[in-house]
Scaffold this motif. Structure first.
Motif, PDB file in Angstrom:
ATOM      1  N   ASP A   3      10.176   1.828  21.635  1.00  0.00           N
ATOM      2  CA  ASP A   3       8.957   1.622  22.429  1.00  0.00           C
ATOM      3  C   ASP A   3       7.772   2.350  21.812  1.00  0.00           C
ATOM      4  OD1 ASP A   3      10.327   0.086  24.252  1.00  0.00           O
ATOM      5  OD2 ASP A   3      10.407   1.637  25.798  1.00  0.00           O
ATOM      6  N   THR A   4       8.008   3.585  21.392  1.00  0.00           N
ATOM      7  CA  THR A   4       6.915   4.383  20.838  1.00  0.00           C
ATOM      8  C   THR A   4       6.387   3.775  19.539  1.00  0.00           C
ATOM      9  OG1 THR A   4       7.707   6.402  21.903  1.00  0.00           O
ATOM     10  CG2 THR A   4       6.284   6.674  19.978  1.00  0.00           C
ATOM     11  N   THR A   5       7.285   3.310  18.684  1.00  0.00           N
ATOM     12  CA  THR A   5       6.864   2.687  17.431  1.00  0.00           C
ATOM     13  C   THR A   5       6.079   1.407  17.703  1.00  0.00           C
ATOM     14  OG1 THR A   5       8.777   3.612  16.288  1.00  0.00           O
ATOM     15  CG2 THR A   5       7.686   1.730  15.234  1.00  0.00           C
ATOM     16  N   ARG A   6       6.558   0.603  18.641  1.00  0.00           N
ATOM     17  CA  ARG A   6       5.881  -0.647  19.003  1.00  0.00           C
ATOM     18  C   ARG A   6       4.490  -0.352  19.567  1.00  0.00           C
ATOM     19  NH1 ARG A   6       9.940  -3.231  20.861  1.00  0.00           N
ATOM     20  NH2 ARG A   6      10.107  -2.000  22.755  1.00  0.00           N
ATOM     21  N   ARG A  65     -13.119   3.844  13.654  1.00  0.00           N
ATOM     22  CA  ARG A  65     -12.152   4.494  12.770  1.00  0.00           C
ATOM     23  C   ARG A  65     -11.276   5.403  13.623  1.00  0.00           C
ATOM     24  NH1 ARG A  65     -11.662   9.331  10.277  1.00  0.00           N
ATOM     25  NH2 ARG A  65     -13.734  10.019  10.895  1.00  0.00           N
ATOM     26  N   VAL A  66      -9.979   5.297  13.449  1.00  0.00           N
ATOM     27  CA  VAL A  66      -9.049   6.145  14.191  1.00  0.00           C
ATOM     28  C   VAL A  66      -9.098   7.553  13.629  1.00  0.00           C
ATOM     29  CG1 VAL A  66      -6.628   6.570  14.770  1.00  0.00           C
ATOM     30  CG2 VAL A  66      -7.508   4.225  14.743  1.00  0.00           C
ATOM     31  N   ARG A  67      -9.365   8.508  14.502  1.00  0.00           N
ATOM     32  CA  ARG A  67      -9.288   9.920  14.110  1.00  0.00           C
ATOM     33  C   ARG A  67      -7.922  10.482  14.477  1.00  0.00           C
ATOM     34  NH1 ARG A  67     -14.719  13.068  15.483  1.00  0.00           N
ATOM     35  NH2 ARG A  67     -13.628  14.572  14.214  1.00  0.00           N
ATOM     36  N   ARG A  68      -7.395  10.034  15.616  1.00  0.00           N
ATOM     37  CA  ARG A  68      -6.067  10.474  16.051  1.00  0.00           C
ATOM     38  C   ARG A  68      -5.458   9.393  16.923  1.00  0.00           C
ATOM     39  NH1 ARG A  68      -5.807  16.366  17.900  1.00  0.00           N
ATOM     40  NH2 ARG A  68      -6.069  16.539  15.667  1.00  0.00           N
ATOM     41  N   LEU A  69      -4.174   9.156  16.742  1.00  0.00           N
ATOM     42  CA  LEU A  69      -3.428   8.187  17.541  1.00  0.00           C
ATOM     43  C   LEU A  69      -2.118   8.839  17.957  1.00  0.00           C
ATOM     44  CD1 LEU A  69      -2.656   4.506  16.448  1.00  0.00           C
ATOM     45  CD2 LEU A  69      -1.245   5.835  17.974  1.00  0.00           C
ATOM     46  N   VAL A  70      -1.890   8.900  19.256  1.00  0.00           N
ATOM     47  CA  VAL A  70      -0.652   9.454  19.796  1.00  0.00           C
ATOM     48  C   VAL A  70      -0.023   8.391  20.675  1.00  0.00           C
ATOM     49  CG1 VAL A  70       0.371  11.281  21.208  1.00  0.00           C
ATOM     50  CG2 VAL A  70      -1.621  11.787  19.778  1.00  0.00           C
ATOM     51  N   ALA A  71       1.261   8.128  20.444  1.00  0.00           N
ATOM     52  CA  ALA A  71       1.979   7.145  21.250  1.00  0.00           C
ATOM     53  C   ALA A  71       3.211   7.805  21.851  1.00  0.00           C
ATOM     54  CB  ALA A  71       2.384   5.947  20.390  1.00  0.00           C
ATOM     55  N   ASP A  72       3.509   7.427  23.081  1.00  0.00           N
ATOM     56  CA  ASP A  72       4.690   7.929  23.775  1.00  0.00           C
ATOM     57  C   ASP A  72       5.207   6.823  24.680  1.00  0.00           C
ATOM     58  OD1 ASP A  72       6.691   9.499  24.839  1.00  0.00           O
ATOM     59  OD2 ASP A  72       5.370  10.595  26.189  1.00  0.00           O
ATOM     60  N   GLY A  73       6.326   6.227  24.304  1.00  0.00           N
ATOM     61  CA  GLY A  73       6.857   5.115  25.085  1.00  0.00           C
ATOM     62  C   GLY A  73       5.845   3.986  25.124  1.00  0.00           C
ATOM     63  N   PRO A  74       5.503   3.510  26.324  1.00  0.00           N
ATOM     64  CA  PRO A  74       4.590   2.368  26.437  1.00  0.00           C
ATOM     65  C   PRO A  74       3.102   2.741  26.488  1.00  0.00           C
ATOM     66  CG  PRO A  74       5.465   2.898  28.584  1.00  0.00           C
ATOM     67  CD  PRO A  74       6.134   3.840  27.597  1.00  0.00           C
ATOM     68  N   MET A  75       2.767   4.003  26.228  1.00  0.00           N
ATOM     69  CA  MET A  75       1.372   4.439  26.327  1.00  0.00           C
ATOM     70  C   MET A  75       0.889   5.018  25.007  1.00  0.00           C
ATOM     71  SD  MET A  75       1.509   6.167  30.081  1.00  0.00           S
ATOM     72  CE  MET A  75       3.086   6.946  29.805  1.00  0.00           C
ATOM     73  N   ALA A  76      -0.400   4.793  24.729  1.00  0.00           N
ATOM     74  CA  ALA A  76      -1.014   5.348  23.523  1.00  0.00           C
ATOM     75  C   ALA A  76      -2.371   5.931  23.876  1.00  0.00           C
ATOM     76  CB  ALA A  76      -1.170   4.278  22.444  1.00  0.00           C
ATOM     77  N   ALA A  77      -2.742   6.961  23.141  1.00  0.00           N
ATOM     78  CA  ALA A  77      -4.067   7.568  23.265  1.00  0.00           C
ATOM     79  C   ALA A  77      -4.702   7.555  21.880  1.00  0.00           C
ATOM     80  CB  ALA A  77      -3.962   8.992  23.789  1.00  0.00           C
ATOM     81  N   ALA A  91     -15.028   8.152  21.028  1.00  0.00           N
ATOM     82  CA  ALA A  91     -14.473   7.402  22.150  1.00  0.00           C
ATOM     83  C   ALA A  91     -13.020   7.816  22.305  1.00  0.00           C
ATOM     84  CB  ALA A  91     -14.569   5.899  21.920  1.00  0.00           C
ATOM     85  N   CYS A  92     -12.583   7.907  23.527  1.00  0.00           N
ATOM     86  CA  CYS A  92     -11.187   8.175  23.851  1.00  0.00           C
ATOM     87  C   CYS A  92     -10.658   6.942  24.565  1.00  0.00           C
ATOM     88  CB  CYS A  92     -11.065   9.400  24.741  1.00  0.00           C
ATOM     89  SG  CYS A  92     -11.721  10.895  23.979  1.00  0.00           S
ATOM     90  N   VAL A  93      -9.577   6.384  24.040  1.00  0.00           N
ATOM     91  CA  VAL A  93      -9.050   5.121  24.545  1.00  0.00           C
ATOM     92  C   VAL A  93      -7.581   5.305  24.911  1.00  0.00           C
ATOM     93  CG1 VAL A  93      -8.676   2.674  24.022  1.00  0.00           C
ATOM     94  CG2 VAL A  93     -10.605   3.895  22.982  1.00  0.00           C
ATOM     95  N   TRP A  94      -7.241   4.838  26.104  1.00  0.00           N
ATOM     96  CA  TRP A  94      -5.854   4.850  26.562  1.00  0.00           C
ATOM     97  C   TRP A  94      -5.379   3.412  26.651  1.00  0.00           C
ATOM     98  CZ3 TRP A  94      -9.003   8.780  27.265  1.00  0.00           C
ATOM     99  CH2 TRP A  94      -8.484  10.072  27.267  1.00  0.00           C
ATOM    100  N   LEU A  95      -4.195   3.155  26.119  1.00  0.00           N
ATOM    101  CA  LEU A  95      -3.619   1.818  26.141  1.00  0.00           C
ATOM    102  C   LEU A  95      -2.259   1.830  26.832  1.00  0.00           C
ATOM    103  CD1 LEU A  95      -4.148   0.771  22.398  1.00  0.00           C
ATOM    104  CD2 LEU A  95      -5.638   0.256  24.334  1.00  0.00           C
ATOM    105  N   ASP A  96      -1.983   0.778  27.595  1.00  0.00           N
ATOM    106  CA  ASP A  96      -0.645   0.514  28.123  1.00  0.00           C
ATOM    107  C   ASP A  96      -0.130  -0.707  27.385  1.00  0.00           C
ATOM    108  OD1 ASP A  96      -1.153   2.529  29.921  1.00  0.00           O
ATOM    109  OD2 ASP A  96      -1.204   1.244  31.685  1.00  0.00           O
ATOM    110  N   LEU A 102       2.560  -6.146  23.725  1.00  0.00           N
ATOM    111  CA  LEU A 102       1.213  -6.620  24.070  1.00  0.00           C
ATOM    112  C   LEU A 102       0.485  -5.574  24.905  1.00  0.00           C
ATOM    113  CD1 LEU A 102       2.036 -10.319  25.011  1.00  0.00           C
ATOM    114  CD2 LEU A 102       1.136  -9.435  22.840  1.00  0.00           C
ATOM    115  N   ILE A 103      -0.802  -5.472  24.696  1.00  0.00           N
ATOM    116  CA  ILE A 103      -1.622  -4.507  25.430  1.00  0.00           C
ATOM    117  C   ILE A 103      -1.992  -5.109  26.778  1.00  0.00           C
ATOM    118  CG2 ILE A 103      -3.803  -3.244  25.423  1.00  0.00           C
ATOM    119  CD1 ILE A 103      -3.592  -3.376  22.285  1.00  0.00           C
ATOM    120  N   SER A 104      -1.669  -4.370  27.854  1.00  0.00           N
ATOM    121  CA  SER A 104      -1.922  -4.867  29.209  1.00  0.00           C
ATOM    122  C   SER A 104      -3.068  -4.138  29.904  1.00  0.00           C
ATOM    123  CB  SER A 104      -0.654  -4.745  30.062  1.00  0.00           C
ATOM    124  OG  SER A 104      -0.251  -3.387  30.173  1.00  0.00           O
ATOM    125  N   ARG A 105      -3.406  -2.944  29.413  1.00  0.00           N
ATOM    126  CA  ARG A 105      -4.484  -2.171  30.036  1.00  0.00           C
ATOM    127  C   ARG A 105      -5.147  -1.309  28.976  1.00  0.00           C
ATOM    128  NH1 ARG A 105      -5.348  -0.172  35.526  1.00  0.00           N
ATOM    129  NH2 ARG A 105      -6.616   1.689  35.400  1.00  0.00           N
TER     130      ARG A 105
END
Length: 127
Positions: A3-6, A65-77, A91-96, A102-105
């Motif tokens: 999940d985290t890799t995806r 440009r991505v400065r930092r990307l952190v993913a944990d399970g189905p969520m990314a920051a 900008a700070c972006v949270w993804l579900d 697929l990105i849902s939120r």
């Protein structure tokens, strides 16, 4: 694939597709009912078509440009460096992300810099 890799791949692809203005590629990353929110302006966009149109019509020659990307399970920051012309902004972006990748939120925060309160100059270093 975990999940985290995806989720991490979906987050990186999201920024890459936006930066390249790859609209068909962006559409392929989103659920039909994706929700996009901007808390500072209390705006919400519902649905893939509306979100796509929002990005196509967004003014200016913007770049991400991505400065930092952190993913944990189905969520990314994401911490993004955003440039519009000579103006730079964070900008700070949270993804579900769904189990299908697929990105849902999407939640975008656009923090504004401000001067710190008086009285702590002896503790901090400004840059």
């Amino acid at each position: 694939m975990s999940d985290t890799t995806r989720t991490r791949q979906a987050a990186q692809d999201y920024v890459d597709r936006l930066e390249c203005r790859d609209w068909p590629g962006l559409v392929g990353l989103l659920t039909d009912d994706v929700i996009y929110e901007m808390p500072q302006t209390r705006e919400r966009i519902r649905g893939r078509d509306a979100f796509l149109r929002f990005n196509i019509e967004y003014p200016g020659d913007w770049h991400l440009r991505v400065r930092r990307l952190v993913a944990d399970g189905p969520m990314a920051a994401l911490w993004l460096d955003v440039r519009v012309g000579d103006e730079r902004q964070d900008a700070c972006v949270w993804l579900d992300v769904t189990e299908h990748g697929l990105i849902s939120r999407i939640v975008d925060y656009w923090p504004e810099p401000y001067d710190p309160p008086q009285g702590r100059e002896h503790l901090v270093e400004r840059w």
